[in-house]
Design an enzyme around this catalytic site. Structure first.
Site, short mmCIF file in Angstrom:
data_model
loop_
_atom_site.label_atom_id
_atom_site.label_comp_id
_atom_site.label_asym_id
_atom_site.label_seq_id
_atom_site.Cartn_x
_atom_site.Cartn_y
_atom_site.Cartn_z
N ASP A 37 1.23 -1.73 4.68
CA ASP A 37 2.34 -1.27 5.50
C ASP A 37 3.19 -2.44 5.98
O ASP A 37 2.66 -3.47 6.41
CB ASP A 37 1.82 -0.51 6.72
CG ASP A 37 1.51 0.94 6.40
OD1 ASP A 37 1.02 1.21 5.29
OD2 ASP A 37 1.73 1.80 7.27
N ASN B 13 8.04 2.45 4.01
CA ASN B 13 6.85 2.31 4.84
C ASN B 13 5.96 1.15 4.41
O ASN B 13 5.35 0.50 5.24
CB ASN B 13 6.03 3.60 4.81
CG ASN B 13 4.77 3.51 5.65
OD1 ASN B 13 4.84 3.47 6.88
ND2 ASN B 13 3.61 3.44 5.01
N GLU C 295 11.10 12.50 3.50
CA GLU C 295 9.80 13.14 3.37
C GLU C 295 9.08 13.01 4.70
O GLU C 295 8.43 12.00 4.98
CB GLU C 295 8.98 12.47 2.26
CG GLU C 295 7.63 13.16 2.06
CD GLU C 295 6.61 12.31 1.31
OE1 GLU C 295 5.75 12.89 0.63
OE2 GLU C 295 6.66 11.07 1.43
N ASP D 247 10.72 7.93 1.24
CA ASP D 247 9.31 8.24 1.10
C ASP D 247 8.56 7.95 2.40
O ASP D 247 8.85 6.97 3.09
CB ASP D 247 8.72 7.39 -0.04
CG ASP D 247 7.26 7.65 -0.28
OD1 ASP D 247 6.92 8.76 -0.71
OD2 ASP D 247 6.44 6.74 -0.02
#
Length: 604
Positions: free
Chosen positions: A263, A203, A335, A294
């Site tokens: 990001d 991310n 996740e 993640d």
């Protein structure tokens, strides 16, 4: 582009192409917002002495920069035509029997597991030295924990102690050792039948990553690798936080977690291409067995929708199409910290192989804390409805949460009950390091990631030096050495349960059938795959229950079955199932102690 071999010509190309980059990759400006557990980037004593210097890129960084530069012209053309997402997913190569469905994983924070050189920081060689504790390679031995997979928290270079802000995606943190050390660890794991997956942070990167520093400096080849705004947008993050941060160039960039974690902009096809290069490198060149992804919810934003967008789901489907042909047996677990019904969109069609079952974890812990078997049963059924292939990953706590033993106030009896539920239930269990000995820990985050407690000495057998974080005060009474010598310890409980799970895959993959009972605290399930049948029983809580009966309206079993205990002790000799598979008011015992558990093998 599955791997990039850096040569003298390659290094020359880095500087030549970097100097020549003038193309601007146009992508829609975004004001995005999103979530995950917030990580602090505070330095933890002792201050890292080998934090990578972004001004002196490593070979992995040089390779990635060279590759990025080489595809710039192509990416410009792609961006002019692209909608911002990679192509429609292609059929991925699938395998019939997935090894992960019958595996038990162990989550390791490398910094805290075992230090081999006395610098107070755990490392790869330290983990290698302790592999026999995890799995000694002998399936008949119960002196090891018996796990068959390891998840390593971030191992890539990073300026923070936790590593979730990556500087170099194609190298290892020098504080943990060399790439040779890591490859040796992987090889030694494989010798013992242990698969290794690593954390992959897709991310965001570190603000010290050369990609971001090039973007801040105005390099047009990297500018659209991140999300920028000339002015501070009137737009908060998903939990109301400020997600826009001012860079040294006067512009604002989007970073949903912290200013240190900008990001990445996946509407720029080059970012996806780079992550594919990274993926192939770790699978092919290094030899890992997969990834824990993640913050998987937050790759794309769509207006007011800041998480779980269609574009994010599609990205993982495409990533799967790229990854599986490289290694059909590579395992990915995401996740996606969300309700179970939200997670379902990531499964059909499938992108990630598995998702962590966060709702289930809370329901198991809560149902043990305040005895309620129906809460566990309902949560398992919801997880199965969302992931019918039983591909959900189960756990009690992880590196972002209060340790389960801390939740129970150090009560090993409650910890044993929670472990019994998830180690005999369907799904793919993940044990957080130290959970098996009841390590304590609550927020802040560094305190739930403290050094592993191997022995009762002042540094817990973790290091010969000064630990990076103070060890827990209960080390003298709560450690591996003490519990290994106690057949009734929490560690012995975990070892035996995992051994039973390994010997009876029916617990992991067979249909999950639940019984009702006249005893409100009795949790009872039937697991059968047509060849083997197991009955599990647990009297949740601390109260004695008398004359408990179990009933089930329908099951695949009919007739009389002999019963033999493979866990606990029982006077049950036979149990009868009706022609419709039902059982009505069968008494399991005249008395069940609080916390008493049984696993019975049923044979026709």
């Amino acid at each position: 582009m599955h791997s990039f071999k850096l040569t003298i010509l390659g290094i020359s190309a880095v500087f030549l192409l970097a100097a020549c980059q003038a193309a601007s990759i146009t992508a829609p400006a975004q004001s995005n917002t999103i979530v995950k557990s917030t990580e602090s980037v505070e330095p933890i004593s002792p201050t890292p002495s080998e934090t990578p210097d972004p001004a002196k890129p490593t070979p992995g960084l040089l390779a990635s920069i060279a590759t990025n530069a080489a595809v710039t012209a192509q990416a410009v053309k792609q961006t002019e035509q692209a909608s911002g997402i990679v192509a429609t997913p292609q059929a991925a190569v699938e395998v019939g029997n997935n090894w992960w469905n019958t595996s038990t994983f162990y989550e390791i924070f490398v910094r805290s597991f075992k230090d081999s050189d006395g610098d107070g920081i755990g490392d790869f060689k330290g983990i290698t030295s302790q592999l026999d504790y995890l799995n000694d390679g002998d399936p008949n031995s119960h002196s090891d924990l018996g796990i068959s997979g390891i998840w390593l928290m971030p191992i890539m270079p990073s300026p923070s102690y936790h590593g979730y802000d990556v500087i170099d995606y194609m190298n290892v943190n020098p504080q943990y050792g060399s790439m040779a050390d890591f490859k040796e660890l992987v090889q030694e794991c494989h010798k013992r039948g242990i698969r290794v997956i690593i954390d992959l942070v897709v991310n965001h990167s570190s603000s010290e990553n050369p990609w971001f520093q090039q973007a801040v400096a105005g390099n047009k080849g990297f500018e659209n690798w991140y999300i920028w705004s000339d002015k501070h947008p009137n737009d908060n993050g998903p939990w109301g936080q400020n997600a826009w941060h001012k860079a040294s160039n006067g512009r604002y960039y989007y970073g949903v977690f912290t200013a240190d974690m900008p990001d990445l902009n996946y509407r720029n096809p080059m970012v996806t291409q780079m992550m594919e290069i990274v993926t192939a490198y770790w699978l092919e060149d290094v030899g890992v067995d997969g990834f824990r992804v993640d913050a998987a919810r937050y790759l794309f934003e769509d207006g007011v929708s800041k998480q779980d967008t269609k574009d994010t789901v599609l990205w993982f489907q495409n990533w799967r199409s790229f990854l599986k042909p490289i290694n059909p047996e590579a395992f990915t677990v995401g996740e996606v910290w969300a309700e179970t019904f939200v997670q379902k969109k990531y499964i059909d069609p499938k992108g990630l192989d598995s998702l962590f079952a966060f709702d289930l974890a809370e329901d198991i812990k809560g149902a043990i804390y305040s005895p309620d078997p129906s809460r566990i049963i309902k949560s398992y059924q919801e997880a199965i409805n969302a992931m019918p292939d039983y591909g959900f990953s189960t756990f009690l706590s992880n590196h972002d949460q209060e340790r389960v033993s801390d939740l129970y106030g150090g009560d090993d009896g409650k910890s044993k009950q929670a472990a019994f539920v998830y180690l005999t239930g369907p799904g793919i269990p993940f044990v957080y390091y130290g959970e098996e000995i009841g390590m304590l820990g609550s927020k802040p985050d560094p305190d739930i990631r403290k050094p592993m407690q191997w022995t009762g000495d002042k540094t817990a057998g973790f290091t010969t030096g000064l630990p990076w974080r103070e060890v827990n005060k209960d080390v003298p009474v709560r450690n591996v050495a003490v519990q290994s010598a106690n057949a009734d310890s929490l560690l012995s409980w975990y070892r035996e349960l995992i051994a039973i799970r390994n010997a009876h895959p029916v617990l992991a993959t067979s249909p999950y059938l639940s019984f009702t009972s006249n005893c409100k605290t009795l949790y009872a399930t039937l697991r059968t795959d047509g060849e083997e049948a197991l009955l599990t029983l647990l009297n949740i809580g601390g109260q004695v229950q008398e004359y408990c009966t179990i009933s089930i309206e329908k099951s695949p079993l009919t007739g009389d079955y002999s019963a033999s205990a493979i866990w606990g002790t029982s006077s049950i000799q036979t149990i009868n199932f009706g022609a419709d598979g039902s059982v009505k008011g069968f008494m399991v015992a005249p008395k069940l102690a609080g916390g008493e558990s049984l696993i019975l093998k049923l044979e026709h």
